[in-house]
Scaffold this motif. Structure first.
Motif, PDB file in Angstrom:
ATOM      1  N   LEU A  96       0.825  -1.214   0.000  1.00  0.00           N
ATOM      2  CA  LEU A  96       0.000   0.000   0.000  1.00  0.00           C
ATOM      3  C   LEU A  96       0.854   1.257   0.000  1.00  0.00           C
ATOM      4  O   LEU A  96       0.574   2.209  -0.740  1.00  0.00           O
ATOM      5  CB  LEU A  96      -0.939  -0.005   1.205  1.00  0.00           C
ATOM      6  CG  LEU A  96      -2.103  -0.975   1.141  1.00  0.00           C
ATOM      7  CD1 LEU A  96      -2.847  -1.005   2.474  1.00  0.00           C
ATOM      8  CD2 LEU A  96      -3.047  -0.587   0.024  1.00  0.00           C
ATOM      9  N   ALA A  97       1.902   1.275   0.813  1.00  0.00           N
ATOM     10  CA  ALA A  97       2.766   2.456   0.871  1.00  0.00           C
ATOM     11  C   ALA A  97       3.502   2.672  -0.456  1.00  0.00           C
ATOM     12  O   ALA A  97       3.574   3.810  -0.947  1.00  0.00           O
ATOM     13  CB  ALA A  97       3.766   2.307   2.015  1.00  0.00           C
ATOM     14  N   LEU A  98       4.030   1.618  -1.034  1.00  0.00           N
ATOM     15  CA  LEU A  98       4.746   1.771  -2.294  1.00  0.00           C
ATOM     16  C   LEU A  98       3.821   2.147  -3.447  1.00  0.00           C
ATOM     17  O   LEU A  98       4.187   2.951  -4.307  1.00  0.00           O
ATOM     18  CB  LEU A  98       5.528   0.502  -2.615  1.00  0.00           C
ATOM     19  CG  LEU A  98       6.748   0.241  -1.732  1.00  0.00           C
ATOM     20  CD1 LEU A  98       7.376  -1.096  -2.072  1.00  0.00           C
ATOM     21  CD2 LEU A  98       7.764   1.350  -1.870  1.00  0.00           C
ATOM     22  N   CYS A  99       2.627   1.579  -3.473  1.00  0.00           N
ATOM     23  CA  CYS A  99       1.656   1.971  -4.511  1.00  0.00           C
ATOM     24  C   CYS A  99       1.279   3.441  -4.364  1.00  0.00           C
ATOM     25  O   CYS A  99       1.171   4.159  -5.363  1.00  0.00           O
ATOM     26  CB  CYS A  99       0.421   1.089  -4.445  1.00  0.00           C
ATOM     27  SG  CYS A  99       0.702  -0.573  -5.063  1.00  0.00           S
ATOM     28  N   TRP A 100       1.091   3.873  -3.126  1.00  0.00           N
ATOM     29  CA  TRP A 100       0.763   5.281  -2.901  1.00  0.00           C
ATOM     30  C   TRP A 100       1.906   6.176  -3.367  1.00  0.00           C
ATOM     31  O   TRP A 100       1.672   7.208  -4.011  1.00  0.00           O
ATOM     32  CB  TRP A 100       0.466   5.512  -1.416  1.00  0.00           C
ATOM     33  CG  TRP A 100       0.204   6.936  -1.099  1.00  0.00           C
ATOM     34  CD1 TRP A 100      -0.905   7.666  -1.413  1.00  0.00           C
ATOM     35  CD2 TRP A 100       1.094   7.827  -0.415  1.00  0.00           C
ATOM     36  NE1 TRP A 100      -0.765   8.949  -0.965  1.00  0.00           N
ATOM     37  CE2 TRP A 100       0.455   9.070  -0.343  1.00  0.00           C
ATOM     38  CE3 TRP A 100       2.352   7.684   0.143  1.00  0.00           C
ATOM     39  CZ2 TRP A 100       1.030  10.170   0.270  1.00  0.00           C
ATOM     40  CZ3 TRP A 100       2.938   8.778   0.755  1.00  0.00           C
ATOM     41  CH2 TRP A 100       2.278   9.989   0.810  1.00  0.00           C
ATOM     42  N   LEU A 101       3.154   5.791  -3.079  1.00  0.00           N
ATOM     43  CA  LEU A 101       4.296   6.593  -3.509  1.00  0.00           C
ATOM     44  C   LEU A 101       4.431   6.629  -5.028  1.00  0.00           C
ATOM     45  O   LEU A 101       4.735   7.672  -5.610  1.00  0.00           O
ATOM     46  CB  LEU A 101       5.581   6.046  -2.889  1.00  0.00           C
ATOM     47  CG  LEU A 101       5.769   6.316  -1.406  1.00  0.00           C
ATOM     48  CD1 LEU A 101       6.988   5.560  -0.887  1.00  0.00           C
ATOM     49  CD2 LEU A 101       5.899   7.794  -1.140  1.00  0.00           C
ATOM     50  N   VAL A 102       4.196   5.502  -5.683  1.00  0.00           N
ATOM     51  CA  VAL A 102       4.313   5.460  -7.148  1.00  0.00           C
ATOM     52  C   VAL A 102       3.227   6.305  -7.790  1.00  0.00           C
ATOM     53  O   VAL A 102       3.481   7.064  -8.732  1.00  0.00           O
ATOM     54  CB  VAL A 102       4.265   3.994  -7.640  1.00  0.00           C
ATOM     55  CG1 VAL A 102       4.074   3.928  -9.142  1.00  0.00           C
ATOM     56  CG2 VAL A 102       5.536   3.274  -7.242  1.00  0.00           C
ATOM     57  N   VAL A 103       2.006   6.211  -7.282  1.00  0.00           N
ATOM     58  CA  VAL A 103       0.912   7.011  -7.846  1.00  0.00           C
ATOM     59  C   VAL A 103       1.132   8.490  -7.562  1.00  0.00           C
ATOM     60  O   VAL A 103       0.913   9.342  -8.432  1.00  0.00           O
ATOM     61  CB  VAL A 103      -0.439   6.522  -7.287  1.00  0.00           C
ATOM     62  CG1 VAL A 103      -1.552   7.487  -7.640  1.00  0.00           C
ATOM     63  CG2 VAL A 103      -0.747   5.133  -7.814  1.00  0.00           C
ATOM     64  N   ALA A 104       1.586   8.820  -6.364  1.00  0.00           N
ATOM     65  CA  ALA A 104       1.820  10.218  -6.025  1.00  0.00           C
ATOM     66  C   ALA A 104       2.948  10.819  -6.853  1.00  0.00           C
ATOM     67  O   ALA A 104       2.918  12.003  -7.194  1.00  0.00           O
ATOM     68  CB  ALA A 104       2.141  10.351  -4.539  1.00  0.00           C
ATOM     69  N   ALA A 105       3.943  10.020  -7.198  1.00  0.00           N
ATOM     70  CA  ALA A 105       5.058  10.520  -7.998  1.00  0.00           C
ATOM     71  C   ALA A 105       4.726  10.557  -9.486  1.00  0.00           C
ATOM     72  O   ALA A 105       5.451  11.158 -10.261  1.00  0.00           O
ATOM     73  CB  ALA A 105       6.293   9.652  -7.768  1.00  0.00           C
TER      74      ALA A 105
END
Length: 153
Positions: A96-105
């Motif tokens: 969840l954290a990595l998906c959020w970071l990838v989408v946010a970036a």
């Protein structure tokens, strides 16, 4: 020292070592001060390691609860269950954290041939969590309900 303290200490040390390891090429290159490039990443890595450790402790507590409801057949199966519950909790939160970071970036692109580097972190973090949870698994509670006593409750 109980398993929670061991888990958090190991998570903080592994996180700090990972933070230092990521910055080590720049230190060896000599482009910046070794103190600035090692102390700050070690601190940040230890904090992230503690966050992963807290999630791992949550997964371990779930494994302890599941052992009361469904007792493990042996100590080895208990260690596997404990490690699997810990790694599952860490995998879910890390994904969840990595998906959020990838989408946010905004780095989502399907047309590239390159391997997404964050997949390496998504594999390495739960794998190390599984290994350390397996090694640090507490003794199973043998006061759990048995098959003979299920009808009494």
């Amino acid at each position: 020292m109980d398993w929670v303290e061991k888990e958090l200490r190991v998570a903080a040390v592994v996180g700090a070592c990972t933070g230092v390891g990521v910055m080590l090429p720049w230190v060896l290159e000599g482009s910046m001060s070794w103190l600035a490039l090692l102390v700050f990443p070690a601190f940040c890595g230890a904090v992230v390691g503690l966050l992963v450790g807290v999630v791992a402790v949550g997964g371990g507590r779930y494994a302890l609860w599941s052992d009361r409801v469904w007792p493990a057949r042996s100590h080895r199966t208990w260690e596997y269950r404990f490690a699997a519950c810990t790694a599952a909790a860490v995998t879910l939160v890390t994904a969840l954290a990595l998906c959020w970071l990838v989408v946010a970036a905004g780095e989502i692109s399907t047309g590239t041939d390159g391997f997404p580097t964050w997949w390496i972190a998504l594999a390495a973090i739960p794998a190390s969590s599984y290994l350390f949870a397996y090694l640090l698994a507490p003794a199973a509670d043998r006061t759990a309900r048995t098959v003979d006593r299920l009808g009494e409750v």
